[in-house]
Design a protein around this motif. Structure first.
Motif, PDB file in Angstrom:
ATOM      1  N   ASP A   1       0.889  -1.157   0.000  1.00  0.00           N
ATOM      2  CA  ASP A   1       0.000   0.000   0.000  1.00  0.00           C
ATOM      3  C   ASP A   1       0.930   1.210   0.000  1.00  0.00           C
ATOM      4  O   ASP A   1       2.154   1.068   0.047  1.00  0.00           O
ATOM      5  N   TYR A   2       0.380   2.430  -0.054  1.00  0.00           N
ATOM      6  CA  TYR A   2       1.255   3.591  -0.165  1.00  0.00           C
ATOM      7  C   TYR A   2       2.185   3.731   1.036  1.00  0.00           C
ATOM      8  O   TYR A   2       3.367   4.057   0.875  1.00  0.00           O
TER       9      TYR A   2
ATOM     10  N   ASP B   1      -0.621  -1.265  -4.599  1.00  0.00           N
ATOM     11  CA  ASP B   1      -2.042  -1.599  -4.522  1.00  0.00           C
ATOM     12  C   ASP B   1      -2.665  -0.790  -3.390  1.00  0.00           C
ATOM     13  O   ASP B   1      -2.695  -1.220  -2.246  1.00  0.00           O
ATOM     14  N   ASP B   2      -3.079   0.409  -3.733  1.00  0.00           N
ATOM     15  CA  ASP B   2      -3.716   1.293  -2.753  1.00  0.00           C
ATOM     16  C   ASP B   2      -4.824   2.043  -3.478  1.00  0.00           C
ATOM     17  O   ASP B   2      -4.551   2.879  -4.343  1.00  0.00           O
TER      18      ASP B   2
END
Length: 181
Positions: A49-50, A130-131
């Motif tokens: 994720d970020y 993947d965010d």
């Protein structure tokens, strides 16, 4: 009556043969899919994720980082990937690291992304961002970024440039050379 029974039997036999062929086709295509999965199963994706990805944008170790945001469904991204691969090969001993950040959708990781990585023999580090909260993390990458790809960040310590464009090899190389001075 015997004629009607005979016609029904012939129709049943004919339809069973067709179903048998269909089952064979389904079985063959299932085997092909399984074979592809087996061939790409050795590819382990690093998915972030970020918050987890942010470390790749903020290293201050004297290395030049070339971070390219791309996806397999983006034609301009795919067209320029060989230039990033060439840069990675030619400058890996010059303290330059190329990181390819895939923005592919999660349902495409096994069907598209992994086969693409294997087929193209990508040697650069490939990670997946993947965010779903793009409105939050896109301006953190660069406040001028509209979110379109391809996009690239090149930085060394606190010296940073953002590019919302495609590159050819010479353009990419010229930009990186500015960070090697």
């Amino acid at each position: 009556m015997k004629l009607n029974v005979l016609i029904v039997v012939i129709l049943l036999m004919t339809s069973c043969k067709k179903n048998s062929k269909t089952a064979g086709v389904i079985k063959e295509s299932t085997n092909e899919v399984v074979e592809k999965e087996i061939k790409t199963s050795d590819i382990e994706l690093e998915i972030y994720d970020y918050a987890g990805f942010e470390k790749f944008l903020n290293s201050k170790n004297g290395k030049v980082y070339v971070i390219n945001f791309w996806a397999t469904w983006c034609a301009p991204c795919v067209r320029e990937l060989p230039y990033f691969e060439k840069l990675n090969a030619e400058y890996k001993n010059d303290n330059v690291e190329v990181i390819l950040v895939s923005l592919d959708f999660p349902h495409l990781y096994d069907k598209k992304l992994k086969p693409f990585i294997k087929e193209k023999k990508l040697a650069s580090k490939v990670i997946v961002l993947d965010d779903v909260d793009m409105n939050t993390w896109i301006p953190k990458v660069d406040e001028k970024w509209s979110g379109s790809i391809p996009a690239t960040v090149i930085y060394k310590n606190d010296n940073r440039r953002f590019y919302e464009q495609s590159f050819n090899y010479e353009e990419l190389q010229n930009e990186v050379k500015q960070f090697l001075k």
